[in-house]
Design an enzyme around this catalytic site. Structure first.
Site, PDB file in Angstrom:
ATOM      1  N   ALA A  64      72.642  28.752   4.658  1.00 55.88           N
ATOM      2  CA  ALA A  64      72.117  29.983   5.252  1.00 55.88           C
ATOM      3  C   ALA A  64      71.192  29.634   6.408  1.00 55.88           C
ATOM      4  O   ALA A  64      71.121  28.482   6.839  1.00 55.88           O
ATOM      5  CB  ALA A  64      71.390  30.809   4.186  1.00 55.88           C
ATOM      6  N   SER A  65      70.468  30.624   6.896  1.00 50.47           N
ATOM      7  CA  SER A  65      69.652  30.414   8.090  1.00 50.47           C
ATOM      8  C   SER A  65      68.425  29.553   7.835  1.00 50.47           C
ATOM      9  O   SER A  65      67.942  28.868   8.739  1.00 50.47           O
ATOM     10  CB  SER A  65      69.215  31.771   8.656  1.00 50.47           C
ATOM     11  OG  SER A  65      68.511  32.508   7.680  1.00 50.47           O
ATOM     12  N   ALA A 101      67.950  27.444   4.767  1.00 53.41           N
ATOM     13  CA  ALA A 101      68.179  26.230   3.988  1.00 53.41           C
ATOM     14  C   ALA A 101      69.616  26.179   3.508  1.00 53.41           C
ATOM     15  O   ALA A 101      70.396  27.117   3.723  1.00 53.41           O
ATOM     16  CB  ALA A 101      67.218  26.197   2.793  1.00 53.41           C
ATOM     17  N   LYS A 139      67.906  22.668  -3.137  1.00 56.50           N
ATOM     18  CA  LYS A 139      67.805  23.459  -1.902  1.00 56.50           C
ATOM     19  C   LYS A 139      66.986  22.661  -0.889  1.00 56.50           C
ATOM     20  O   LYS A 139      65.874  22.213  -1.181  1.00 56.50           O
ATOM     21  CB  LYS A 139      67.150  24.807  -2.186  1.00 56.50           C
ATOM     22  CG  LYS A 139      67.221  25.788  -1.032  1.00 56.50           C
ATOM     23  CD  LYS A 139      66.785  27.181  -1.482  1.00 56.50           C
ATOM     24  CE  LYS A 139      67.043  28.221  -0.403  1.00 56.50           C
ATOM     25  NZ  LYS A 139      66.702  29.591  -0.875  1.00 56.50           N
ATOM     26  N   ASP A 199      66.850  40.316  -2.714  1.00 53.31           N
ATOM     27  CA  ASP A 199      68.098  39.894  -2.056  1.00 53.31           C
ATOM     28  C   ASP A 199      69.200  39.716  -3.102  1.00 53.31           C
ATOM     29  O   ASP A 199      69.864  38.688  -3.166  1.00 53.31           O
ATOM     30  CB  ASP A 199      67.855  38.584  -1.302  1.00 53.31           C
ATOM     31  CG  ASP A 199      68.937  38.287  -0.264  1.00 53.31           C
ATOM     32  OD1 ASP A 199      69.644  39.228   0.139  1.00 53.31           O
ATOM     33  OD2 ASP A 199      69.077  37.125   0.134  1.00 53.31           O
TER      34      ASP A 199
END
Length: 513
Positions: A135-136, A138, A154, A289
């Protein structure tokens, strides 16, 4: 001067990307940088193929994705702001996916070794160099610890802090320009919204905070057998590295696979609904989210969540107001819906309750009149926030974040069973919560708690007042609780009243518990 030139250069680069997707209306509607827009229209950048078949919101989503991580975060935030973007564009922006190409496994290993202070082999017996999600902020790799535990690692993107810092400076400058060019948009708190988004992303860029959020949510659900939060492996966590227990399950949107595995979609929907309401109304701390990629159904039927970079909080007063607001719409008590807005301080007291009641009815009736499975409380709230412009209602960031979460949750629910509405499915829980938190006894308890807290803070408040008066008074002015010659004291002094009332409030709270 140099900083201004840098901002203008970056702004021109953004405008050219928007021009390629024919979405310069974003600047034009906000009334900013007309010279930049004019120049961007003159430059022959070439239009992206196929954009004529796209809606404006779809083109904007594509443009923001091309602009990179910060623009993706901005687009996701704008998807919750139909009051700024309009319903159709905001709806299209909800499809903006936070997915980017992964960086190399070699780079991930380097970051892990720098933050954990040793070679990867010291901590992990196995480490998969290929990322399973990127993703943006990690990306995630699967691994095994030296103790043999399966984990998800992560890792923060390299140089991400530097890139976000520059982009947010630009966004803050644009927000300031908008508020100067469009005073009528001051109520939207664009500068504050950018700052709130920056604060959220700053927390996301320190993975220790995300680990703490996961740990807190796991603690909140430790006694619930239907919802699972993976365990944080704290010895392996650092600023740019977070390690969680790896879970095995199916994504909640894999309906065919769920059915083959013997899972009942209605059961899953009920668990998802209960988990959401417990987060919001029981804990006041919610996963913000909860898209299908972050929710899994485990082999034993439990629902599990991952990715805790974006969370939200509601204080008890906001929980009560929100609960009453939802109940008033479900029961179509629009007068009460209006009164809640005034009691919460969301709408200035000089506005008309009757007119606000009329506005609430005009928004809710077309939605509440639909078949039960088509009712969207998230869209109702979004339209309500939009119409509040007429009543000088200031933006409530915590409610907008929650509305976005509700929208995502509704999407998950409809995918599991389009014939069932998650709000009505959780009605018994809502009624129980209302009874416990909005009944007469609960109101007395809330007032007692607030009174106690205020009184306990009173000595500090008075001390601060004394200090200020000493600073600004020519001869000094100090409140003294002690006796002075020639001054007659009768009954309690102010500190005695504070102690007495504070103890009384504490006793009421203890009794009600």
């Amino acid at each position: 001067m140099f900083r201004s030139l840098t901002i203008l250069k970056r702004l021109m680069s953004v405008a050219l990307t928007l021009a390629r997707y024919d979405v310069l209306f974003l600047f034009e509607q906000l009334g900013i940088a007309p010279v930049i827009v004019f120049m961007a229209r003159l430059v022959p950048v070439g239009r992206v193929r196929g954009i004529k078949q796209m809606r404006p919101g779809q083109r904007l989503a594509r443009a923001l994705h091309d602009l990179g991580p910060t623009a993706i975060k901005l687009g996701q935030a704008l998807s919750t702001r139909p009051d700024v973007m309009g319903d159709e564009i905001a709806d299209d922006l909800t499809e903006l996916q936070d997915r980017l190409p992964p960086f190399s496994g070699k780079e991930a290993r380097r970051i892990i070794e720098e933050d954990l202070g040793g070679p990867v082999e010291k901590f992990f017996s196995e480490f998969d160099d290929e990322a399973v999600a990127a993703a943006s902020i990690a990306q995630v790799h699967f691994a095994k610890t030296i103790e043999g535990e399966e984990v998800a690692v992560k890792v923060l993107r390299p140089n991400i802090r530097r890139d976000f810092k520059a982009d947010f400076h630009l966004m803050s400058t644009i927000a300031q320009w908008v508020e100067r060019a469009r005073p009528d948009l001051m109520r939207l708190k664009l500068v504050e919204s950018v700052q709130a988004l920056e604060d959220t992303v700053r927390f996301e860029m320190d993975l220790r905070f995300e680990a703490a959020a996961a740990d807190e949510m796991r603690e909140n659900f430790k006694d619930d057998d239907y919802f699972y939060i993976p365990e944080v492996k704290w010895p392996y966590c650092a600023k740019r590295v977070m390690v969680l227990e790896r879970i095995h399950g199916l994504n909640v949107d894999e309906i065919d696979e769920l059915n083959k595995a013997g899972h009942n979609p209605n059961d899953i929907l009920e668990k998802a609904s209960m988990a959401f309401f417990n987060m919001v109304f029981r804990d006041g701390f919610f996963h913000a989210d909860l898209h299908p990629g972050n929710m899994f159904v485990l082999n034993d039927g439990r629902l599990a969540a991952v990715d805790f970079g974006i969370t939200g909080r509601l204080d008890h007063a906001t929980q009560r107001h929100l609960g009453e607001l939802l109940l008033s719409f479900i029961t179509r008590d629009y007068k009460r819906a209006a009164e809640v807005h005034f009691e919460a301080g969301w709408v200035p007291m000089n506005q008309s309750v009757e007119l606000f009641t009329q506005a609430a009815r005009s928004i809710a009736e077309p939605i509440m009149g639909l078949p039960q499975n088509e009712i969207s409380m998230a869209r109702l709230l979004a339209q309500l926030f939009e119409v509040t412009e007429y009543f000088a209602m200031e933006t409530q960031p915590q409610l907008i974040q929650l509305q976005k979460t509700m929208l995502i949750a509704e999407g998950v629910g409809r995918n599991l069973n389009p014939n069932v509405n998650m709000w009505f499915l959780a009605e018994p829980f809502i009624e129980r919560w209302m009874r416990d938190n909005l009944g007469p006894q609960a109101r007395v308890k809330a007032v007692a708690t607030e009174t106690r807290d205020t009184l306990l803070r009173l000595p500090r408040i008075i001390a601060n007042i004394e200090e200020r008066l000493d600073d600004i008074g020519k001869n000094g002015l100090k409140l003294d609780t002690g006796k002075r010659p020639g001054v007659r004291h009768t009954g309690f002094n102010w500190m005695g009243w504070v102690i007495a009332l504070g103890l009384a409030a504490a006793l009421i709270v203890e009794y009600l518990d």
